[in-house]
Design a protein around this motif. Structure first.
Motif, PDB file in Angstrom:
ATOM      1  N   VAL A 102      56.927 -19.863 -30.441  1.00 18.65           N
ATOM      2  CA  VAL A 102      57.673 -20.822 -31.271  1.00 18.65           C
ATOM      3  C   VAL A 102      57.024 -22.197 -31.195  1.00 18.65           C
ATOM      4  O   VAL A 102      56.816 -22.874 -32.214  1.00 18.65           O
ATOM      5  CB  VAL A 102      59.141 -20.894 -30.817  1.00 18.65           C
ATOM      6  N   ILE A 103      56.708 -22.618 -29.985  1.00 15.15           N
ATOM      7  CA  ILE A 103      56.092 -23.936 -29.805  1.00 15.15           C
ATOM      8  C   ILE A 103      54.719 -23.997 -30.466  1.00 15.15           C
ATOM      9  O   ILE A 103      54.366 -24.995 -31.113  1.00 15.15           O
ATOM     10  CB  ILE A 103      56.006 -24.267 -28.301  1.00 15.15           C
ATOM     11  N   THR A 104      53.957 -22.919 -30.343  1.00 20.40           N
ATOM     12  CA  THR A 104      52.640 -22.873 -31.004  1.00 20.40           C
ATOM     13  C   THR A 104      52.791 -22.972 -32.521  1.00 20.40           C
ATOM     14  O   THR A 104      52.023 -23.677 -33.194  1.00 20.40           O
ATOM     15  CB  THR A 104      51.904 -21.581 -30.632  1.00 20.40           C
ATOM     16  N   ASP A 105      53.795 -22.271 -33.073  1.00 19.02           N
ATOM     17  CA  ASP A 105      54.034 -22.340 -34.515  1.00 19.02           C
ATOM     18  C   ASP A 105      54.406 -23.762 -34.937  1.00 19.02           C
ATOM     19  O   ASP A 105      53.950 -24.254 -35.977  1.00 19.02           O
ATOM     20  CB  ASP A 105      55.159 -21.381 -34.912  1.00 19.02           C
ATOM     21  N   LEU A 106      55.226 -24.433 -34.146  1.00 22.10           N
ATOM     22  CA  LEU A 106      55.616 -25.806 -34.463  1.00 22.10           C
ATOM     23  C   LEU A 106      54.417 -26.747 -34.384  1.00 22.10           C
ATOM     24  O   LEU A 106      54.240 -27.625 -35.237  1.00 22.10           O
ATOM     25  CB  LEU A 106      56.722 -26.274 -33.520  1.00 22.10           C
TER      26      LEU A 106
END
Length: 397
Positions: free
Chosen positions: A126-130
């Motif tokens: 999720v953090i990588t996508d953000l």
């Protein structure tokens, strides 16, 4: 005692934060309009506006005069003063997005989620996508003001205690984000609640009392009473998926006959797979419904009947004006809604149901992200927090 402003005066309950809350209710205001609506003396109002402008919360604009005279100066919330990161983590998918400070989505992305993945793997993804969205939009990371996250679990700000996703016990979602985005407030709530916030944003006056049902691989609902999300004593309000009802089907929680055991995407998928169908997610079920697969259509409609029984009881307790049905399983809503309406309208008194609207989400898959932005903004712009930031010289740059 009220908080002390820069000039040394006591703000009390009429500080800049309260004025900002008023300013956010319309696109622009003149000083005269703000004096009238706020009840503040003109000199006090000007002082509050100066604080808000200096801190970056409010911007001013010159509006042409209709009579050709001196341009009128108007004041607006500075929604371009930064960004919010938002995430909607479901049982089989994750959506992420970036919004401005008005909660308007600027960019989004979506990925499937493997329920077998560890919380560290999911949150890292999720953090990588953000971060990818921030790079794509060329955003200044220092201007991220807050992060809003929805998870398939009842939440009080801390570790998850009874997560819908096995293996997430004692996981602190906010801590995972704080490691990558230090000093940025992280707000977390259950996915059905953020969906309810997203739906309510469309018409706050109309949606004062409503139930928002989210049906995907799991089942949950957000409850709005008198315009406020109902949390309950332990954050468990609306957790209808694990109300034991008896029966022969054991739920993943260990109880027998829970609503989720007989009326969720997970239960429908199991029945379809037992009959030889290939089904891994609620979207697979929706695709079968769209192809008019008879078994899938009847299973979804029966799930609607089961859900409708519980929704009718809940409606009898809180008397909502509307029930909104969302989530991945509602993306082809006809059989699901038909089953729900059959139970609610057929089994409960007309005095309860005659004015009750039951309909699919108009916001759709964006409701969770929009609601996560509302959750973040509600905390970020809470009047006492704004007053405290101004008193300590913290400005949006």
């Amino acid at each position: 005692m009220g908080k002390e402003g820069k000039a040394g005066q006591s703000w009390g309950s009429t500080g800049p934060g309260v004025l900002l809350r008023l300013i956010r209710t319309a696109d622009r205001w003149t000083k005269s309009e703000l004096v009238r609506e706020s009840g503040l003396a003109r000199t006090t109002l000007i002082e509050r506006l100066d604080h808000l402008q200096s801190a970056g919360y409010v911007s001013s604009n010159k509006q042409p005069s209709k009579t050709g005279g001196r341009p009128a100066e108007t004041y607006s919330f500075n929604h371009l003063a930064g960004y919010l990161l938002v995430a909607d983590i479901g049982g089989s998918h994750v959506r992420v997005g970036v919004t401005d400070l008005a909660g308007t989505l600027l960019a989004t992305s979506e990925n499937d989620l493997d329920p077998e993945d560890s919380p560290e793997t999911v949150l890292s993804g999720v953090i990588t996508d953000l971060q990818g969205l921030c790079h794509q939009e060329e955003l200044d990371i220092s201007r991220i003001r807050a992060i809003g996250v929805g998870v398939p679990n009842s939440v009080q700000q801390g570790p998850l205690t009874h997560p819908e996703i096995p293996g997430w016990e004692n996981t602190s979602v906010s801590d995972a984000f704080a490691q990558v985005f230090p000093q940025v407030p992280v707000l977390v709530d259950k996915d059905a609640n953020i969906m309810a916030r997203g739906e309510q944003r469309q018409s706050p006056e109309k949606y004062q009392n409503m139930i928002v049902l989210k049906v995907g691989m799991g089942v949950g609902c957000g409850i709005v009473i008198d315009g406020r999300i109902l949390q309950g004593a332990a954050g468990e309000a609306g957790s209808i998926g694990h109300i034991p009802r008896g029966g022969t089907v054991q739920c993943s929680c260990g109880q027998w006959g829970c609503l989720e055991a007989v009326a969720s995407g997970r239960s429908i998928a199991k029945t379809l797979m037992d009959s030889g169908q290939i089904v891994h997610s609620s979207r697979d079920i929706v695709n079968l419904v769209r192809k008019r697969d008879g078994q899938a259509v009847e299973l979804v409609r029966q799930a609607g009947r089961e859900l409708g029984e519980m929704l009718g009881i809940l409606a009898a307790v809180m008397n909502p004006s509307i029930i909104i049905v969302g989530g991945n399983l509602a993306e082809s809503p006809e059989p699901l809604l038909a089953g729900i309406r059959e139970s609610v309208y057929g089994n409960f008194l007309p005095s309860l149901t005659s004015g009750l609207e039951i309909r699919p989400s108009v916001v759709g898959s964006a409701a969770g992200l929009t609601g996560a932005a509302e959750l973040a903004l509600e905390s970020l712009l809470e009047p006492a927090r704004v007053d405290d930031a101004i008193a300590h010289g913290q400005a949006w740059r």
